[in-house]
Design a protein around this motif. Structure first.
Motif, PDB file in Angstrom:
ATOM      1  N   GLY A 132       0.613  -1.135  -0.274  1.00  0.00           N
ATOM      2  CA  GLY A 132       0.143  -0.228  -0.058  1.00  0.00           C
ATOM      3  C   GLY A 132       0.858   1.525   0.280  1.00  0.00           C
ATOM      4  N   GLU A 133       2.266   1.380   0.399  1.00  0.00           N
ATOM      5  CA  GLU A 133       2.990   2.308  -0.364  1.00  0.00           C
ATOM      6  C   GLU A 133       2.837   2.681  -1.291  1.00  0.00           C
ATOM      7  OE1 GLU A 133       7.320   3.982   1.951  1.00  0.00           O
ATOM      8  OE2 GLU A 133       6.545   1.707   2.305  1.00  0.00           O
ATOM      9  N   GLN A 134       2.707   4.054  -1.492  1.00  0.00           N
ATOM     10  CA  GLN A 134       2.953   4.716  -2.750  1.00  0.00           C
ATOM     11  C   GLN A 134       4.589   5.008  -3.087  1.00  0.00           C
ATOM     12  OE1 GLN A 134       1.197   8.394  -2.888  1.00  0.00           O
ATOM     13  NE2 GLN A 134      -0.942   7.090  -2.669  1.00  0.00           N
ATOM     14  N   ILE A 135       5.268   4.339  -4.798  1.00  0.00           N
ATOM     15  CA  ILE A 135       6.842   4.955  -5.391  1.00  0.00           C
ATOM     16  C   ILE A 135       6.629   5.269  -6.092  1.00  0.00           C
ATOM     17  CG2 ILE A 135       6.353   2.541  -6.480  1.00  0.00           C
ATOM     18  CD1 ILE A 135       8.995   2.424  -5.783  1.00  0.00           C
ATOM     19  N   HIS A 136       7.203   6.506  -6.715  1.00  0.00           N
ATOM     20  CA  HIS A 136       7.395   7.516  -7.874  1.00  0.00           C
ATOM     21  C   HIS A 136       8.206   7.014  -9.156  1.00  0.00           C
ATOM     22  CE1 HIS A 136       5.290  10.219  -4.938  1.00  0.00           C
ATOM     23  NE2 HIS A 136       5.063  10.334  -5.822  1.00  0.00           N
ATOM     24  N   ILE A 137       7.784   6.659 -10.475  1.00  0.00           N
ATOM     25  CA  ILE A 137       8.378   6.167 -11.460  1.00  0.00           C
ATOM     26  C   ILE A 137       8.881   7.534 -12.034  1.00  0.00           C
ATOM     27  CG2 ILE A 137       9.657   4.410 -12.732  1.00  0.00           C
ATOM     28  CD1 ILE A 137       7.574   2.323 -11.310  1.00  0.00           C
ATOM     29  N   THR A 138       9.827   8.039 -12.564  1.00  0.00           N
ATOM     30  CA  THR A 138       9.908   9.216 -13.143  1.00  0.00           C
ATOM     31  C   THR A 138      11.048   8.922 -14.763  1.00  0.00           C
ATOM     32  OG1 THR A 138      10.312  10.702 -11.798  1.00  0.00           O
ATOM     33  CG2 THR A 138      11.061  11.633 -13.536  1.00  0.00           C
ATOM     34  N   LEU A 139      10.063   8.457 -15.697  1.00  0.00           N
ATOM     35  CA  LEU A 139      10.704   8.298 -17.040  1.00  0.00           C
ATOM     36  C   LEU A 139      11.168   9.852 -17.643  1.00  0.00           C
ATOM     37  CD1 LEU A 139      11.368   6.539 -18.921  1.00  0.00           C
ATOM     38  CD2 LEU A 139       9.216   6.646 -20.037  1.00  0.00           C
ATOM     39  N   THR A 140      12.520   9.658 -18.335  1.00  0.00           N
ATOM     40  CA  THR A 140      13.342  10.744 -18.998  1.00  0.00           C
ATOM     41  C   THR A 140      13.694  10.548 -20.258  1.00  0.00           C
ATOM     42  OG1 THR A 140      13.131  11.852 -16.497  1.00  0.00           O
ATOM     43  CG2 THR A 140      14.405  13.128 -18.089  1.00  0.00           C
ATOM     44  N   ASP A 149       6.076  16.950 -17.715  1.00  0.00           N
ATOM     45  CA  ASP A 149       6.885  17.819 -18.112  1.00  0.00           C
ATOM     46  C   ASP A 149       7.732  18.188 -18.758  1.00  0.00           C
ATOM     47  OD1 ASP A 149       7.880  20.170 -16.714  1.00  0.00           O
ATOM     48  OD2 ASP A 149       8.460  19.467 -15.334  1.00  0.00           O
ATOM     49  N   THR A 150       7.714  18.902 -19.490  1.00  0.00           N
ATOM     50  CA  THR A 150       8.346  19.175 -20.511  1.00  0.00           C
ATOM     51  C   THR A 150       9.938  20.289 -19.999  1.00  0.00           C
ATOM     52  OG1 THR A 150       7.108  21.013 -21.214  1.00  0.00           O
ATOM     53  CG2 THR A 150       7.351  18.494 -22.100  1.00  0.00           C
ATOM     54  N   LEU A 151      11.026  19.657 -20.617  1.00  0.00           N
ATOM     55  CA  LEU A 151      12.108  20.837 -20.276  1.00  0.00           C
ATOM     56  C   LEU A 151      12.916  20.699 -21.542  1.00  0.00           C
ATOM     57  CD1 LEU A 151      14.073  22.745 -18.440  1.00  0.00           C
ATOM     58  CD2 LEU A 151      15.582  20.259 -17.984  1.00  0.00           C
ATOM     59  N   THR A 152      12.973  22.562 -22.301  1.00  0.00           N
ATOM     60  CA  THR A 152      13.922  22.534 -23.243  1.00  0.00           C
ATOM     61  C   THR A 152      15.610  23.150 -22.565  1.00  0.00           C
ATOM     62  OG1 THR A 152      12.147  23.493 -24.323  1.00  0.00           O
ATOM     63  CG2 THR A 152      13.964  24.775 -25.491  1.00  0.00           C
ATOM     64  N   ASP A 179      18.072  23.242 -25.254  1.00  0.00           N
ATOM     65  CA  ASP A 179      19.286  23.836 -26.245  1.00  0.00           C
ATOM     66  C   ASP A 179      17.813  23.898 -27.604  1.00  0.00           C
ATOM     67  OD1 ASP A 179      20.082  21.702 -27.712  1.00  0.00           O
ATOM     68  OD2 ASP A 179      21.707  21.054 -26.475  1.00  0.00           O
ATOM     69  N   LYS A 180      18.464  24.338 -28.909  1.00  0.00           N
ATOM     70  CA  LYS A 180      17.715  24.177 -30.079  1.00  0.00           C
ATOM     71  C   LYS A 180      17.454  22.897 -30.107  1.00  0.00           C
ATOM     72  CE  LYS A 180      21.597  26.262 -32.419  1.00  0.00           C
ATOM     73  NZ  LYS A 180      21.870  26.819 -34.022  1.00  0.00           N
ATOM     74  N   ASP A 181      18.075  22.298 -30.252  1.00  0.00           N
ATOM     75  CA  ASP A 181      18.057  20.629 -31.081  1.00  0.00           C
ATOM     76  C   ASP A 181      18.236  19.916 -29.744  1.00  0.00           C
ATOM     77  OD1 ASP A 181      20.193  22.076 -32.706  1.00  0.00           O
ATOM     78  OD2 ASP A 181      21.683  21.347 -32.058  1.00  0.00           O
ATOM     79  N   SER A 182      17.628  19.618 -28.634  1.00  0.00           N
ATOM     80  CA  SER A 182      16.874  18.584 -27.866  1.00  0.00           C
ATOM     81  C   SER A 182      15.366  19.323 -26.999  1.00  0.00           C
ATOM     82  CB  SER A 182      18.237  18.473 -27.473  1.00  0.00           C
ATOM     83  OG  SER A 182      18.931  18.680 -26.667  1.00  0.00           O
ATOM     84  N   PHE A 183      15.196  18.550 -26.237  1.00  0.00           N
ATOM     85  CA  PHE A 183      14.552  19.030 -25.000  1.00  0.00           C
ATOM     86  C   PHE A 183      13.986  17.387 -24.672  1.00  0.00           C
ATOM     87  CE2 PHE A 183      11.444  17.710 -28.243  1.00  0.00           C
ATOM     88  CZ  PHE A 183      10.295  17.791 -27.845  1.00  0.00           C
ATOM     89  N   GLN A 184      13.328  17.766 -23.140  1.00  0.00           N
ATOM     90  CA  GLN A 184      13.647  16.316 -22.616  1.00  0.00           C
ATOM     91  C   GLN A 184      11.527  16.352 -21.901  1.00  0.00           C
ATOM     92  OE1 GLN A 184      15.074  16.836 -19.143  1.00  0.00           O
ATOM     93  NE2 GLN A 184      17.504  15.792 -19.512  1.00  0.00           N
ATOM     94  N   ILE A 185      10.850  15.129 -22.158  1.00  0.00           N
ATOM     95  CA  ILE A 185      10.097  14.778 -21.761  1.00  0.00           C
ATOM     96  C   ILE A 185       9.696  14.431 -19.972  1.00  0.00           C
ATOM     97  CG2 ILE A 185       7.687  14.283 -21.896  1.00  0.00           C
ATOM     98  CD1 ILE A 185       8.344  14.440 -25.261  1.00  0.00           C
ATOM     99  N   SER A 186       9.031  14.124 -19.223  1.00  0.00           N
ATOM    100  CA  SER A 186       9.429  13.605 -18.239  1.00  0.00           C
ATOM    101  C   SER A 186       8.034  12.972 -17.637  1.00  0.00           C
ATOM    102  CB  SER A 186       9.790  14.309 -17.391  1.00  0.00           C
ATOM    103  OG  SER A 186      10.688  14.815 -17.252  1.00  0.00           O
ATOM    104  N   TYR A 187       8.080  11.742 -17.309  1.00  0.00           N
ATOM    105  CA  TYR A 187       6.529  10.991 -16.970  1.00  0.00           C
ATOM    106  C   TYR A 187       6.799  10.863 -15.693  1.00  0.00           C
ATOM    107  CZ  TYR A 187       3.388  11.112 -21.392  1.00  0.00           C
ATOM    108  OH  TYR A 187       3.299  11.868 -22.596  1.00  0.00           O
ATOM    109  N   THR A 188       5.783  10.400 -14.556  1.00  0.00           N
ATOM    110  CA  THR A 188       6.261  10.437 -13.127  1.00  0.00           C
ATOM    111  C   THR A 188       5.152   9.926 -12.826  1.00  0.00           C
ATOM    112  OG1 THR A 188       7.485  12.458 -12.568  1.00  0.00           O
ATOM    113  CG2 THR A 188       6.584  11.240 -10.783  1.00  0.00           C
ATOM    114  N   TYR A 189       5.394   8.285 -12.889  1.00  0.00           N
ATOM    115  CA  TYR A 189       4.271   7.402 -12.407  1.00  0.00           C
ATOM    116  C   TYR A 189       4.264   6.745 -10.837  1.00  0.00           C
ATOM    117  CZ  TYR A 189       4.159   6.466 -17.173  1.00  0.00           C
ATOM    118  OH  TYR A 189       4.580   5.946 -19.099  1.00  0.00           O
ATOM    119  N   CYS A 190       2.768   7.985 -10.615  1.00  0.00           N
ATOM    120  CA  CYS A 190       2.780   6.876  -8.953  1.00  0.00           C
ATOM    121  C   CYS A 190       2.099   5.889  -8.833  1.00  0.00           C
ATOM    122  CB  CYS A 190       2.326   7.753  -8.060  1.00  0.00           C
ATOM    123  SG  CYS A 190       1.666   7.566  -6.228  1.00  0.00           S
TER     124      CYS A 190
END
Length: 311
Positions: free
Chosen positions: A37-45, A76-79, A81-92
């Motif tokens: 029943g305890e929660q854990i967060h998994i972040t996919l970047t 969540d998204t983060l730029t 530079d002009k050639d790359s950016f990040q997409i983060s998915y956080t699963y609870c």
């Protein structure tokens, strides 16, 4: 010619290799061991080029059997530079089945041709330790409310007090109205005094005052004229107060209910009263007594028509 063809093929292969390598996938967890029943967060970047095409995996209630999502993932998204950016998915996620779980997130479809899986995720789910040797404890007592009795019943108390105040005010208003209410005067029929009886009584009371012997002629004639006005007003049902002598004689004559002798004596008496009240005429005591007798005569004679017989 062959040399140019070889150069074009080499450049195309080099470009495909760089483009295919222009991404990265990272996975992170805040812990690898939880209790039921305890929660854990998994972040996919996922780091990609802004010109690339990609498709991230979509999950239902479970990532894998027994690993349950608590809510929709935070994105969540983060730029960079002009050639790359990040997409983060956080699963609870959480689990209600103890055991060891190893799994990967994916597949991630890159540029509609490459299939990418995340590194392996390992989660250990353990049950709560129960000490069967521990002493059995009594059920803790019921906790007392932190609110006082007044605070718990404040609404009812306010309503009760307001109702009592309203009833007191209503009772006070009712008492005040009843106290100042004009009570009807109940007069027995036997106690009613006929107009001519009242007039004769008042004339007798005036005579007993001996006003003329005290030189109070003006008061004497004023009281006699008022008694006659009141009597004939009740007898003939016409207003006679605030009238001059001539107006009174005119109005009583028009009724046709009085004898000529009554009208003549009434006229003499009222004119004599006007002289005393307004012209400061002072008659003798004998004349005053005669005028008092004329007043009695007017009342008695006029009452014969109403009563059917003399008095």
């Amino acid at each position: 010619m062959l040399k140019h063809i070889f150069l074009v093929v080499f450049l195309w292969l080099s470009s495909s290799f760089v483009y295919s390598q222009n991404y990265s996938v990272q996975i992170a967890t805040d812990t690898n061991a939880i209790t039921i029943g305890e929660q854990i967060h998994i972040t996919l970047t996922y780091t990609v080029s802004p010109h690339s095409q990609y498709q991230l995996p979509v999950y239902g209630e479970e990532l894998i059997p027994h690993i349950v999502q608590c809510k929709l993932p935070d994105i969540d998204t983060l730029t960079i530079d002009k050639d790359s950016f990040q997409i983060s998915y956080t699963y609870c996620v959480t689990s209600f089945n103890p055991g060891e779980y190893s799994f990967q997130l994916g597949p991630i479809l890159y540029n509609l041709k490459d299939t990418i899986w995340t590194p392996t995720i390992r989660i250990s789910v353990r049950a709560e330790d129960v000490d069967v040797q521990a002493d059995i404890r009594d059920v803790p007592p019921i906790r007392q409310s932190k609110y006082s009795w007044f605070e718990q019943n404040k609404t009812w108390i306010v309503w009760i007090v307001a109702s009592i105040i309203f009833l007191i005010v209503a009772a006070g208003v009712w008492w005040y109205i009843q106290k100042h209410k004009q009570k009807p005067v109940l007069i027995q029929a036997a106690e009613l005094e006929l107009p001519h009886i009242r007039a004769l009584r008042l004339l007798a009371e005036i005579n007993e005052k001996q006003l003329c012997q005290k030189n109070l002629y003006k008061q004497y004639y004023s009281e006699i004229s008022d008694v006659l006005r009141e009597y004939f007003e009740a007898r003939l049902h016409i207003p006679l107060f605030e009238r001059t002598t001539d107006e009174i004689i005119r109005d009583v004559s028009r009724t046709g209910d009085l004898q000529v002798a009554v009208i003549q004596n009434l006229q003499i008496l009222l004119h004599e009263a006007d002289l005393v009240k307004f012209a400061k005429y002072i008659p003798s005591i004998q004349q005053s007594e005669i005028h008092g007798g004329l007043a009695v005569f007017c009342v008695k004679e006029s009452s014969k028509t109403e009563q059917g017989e003399g008095i």
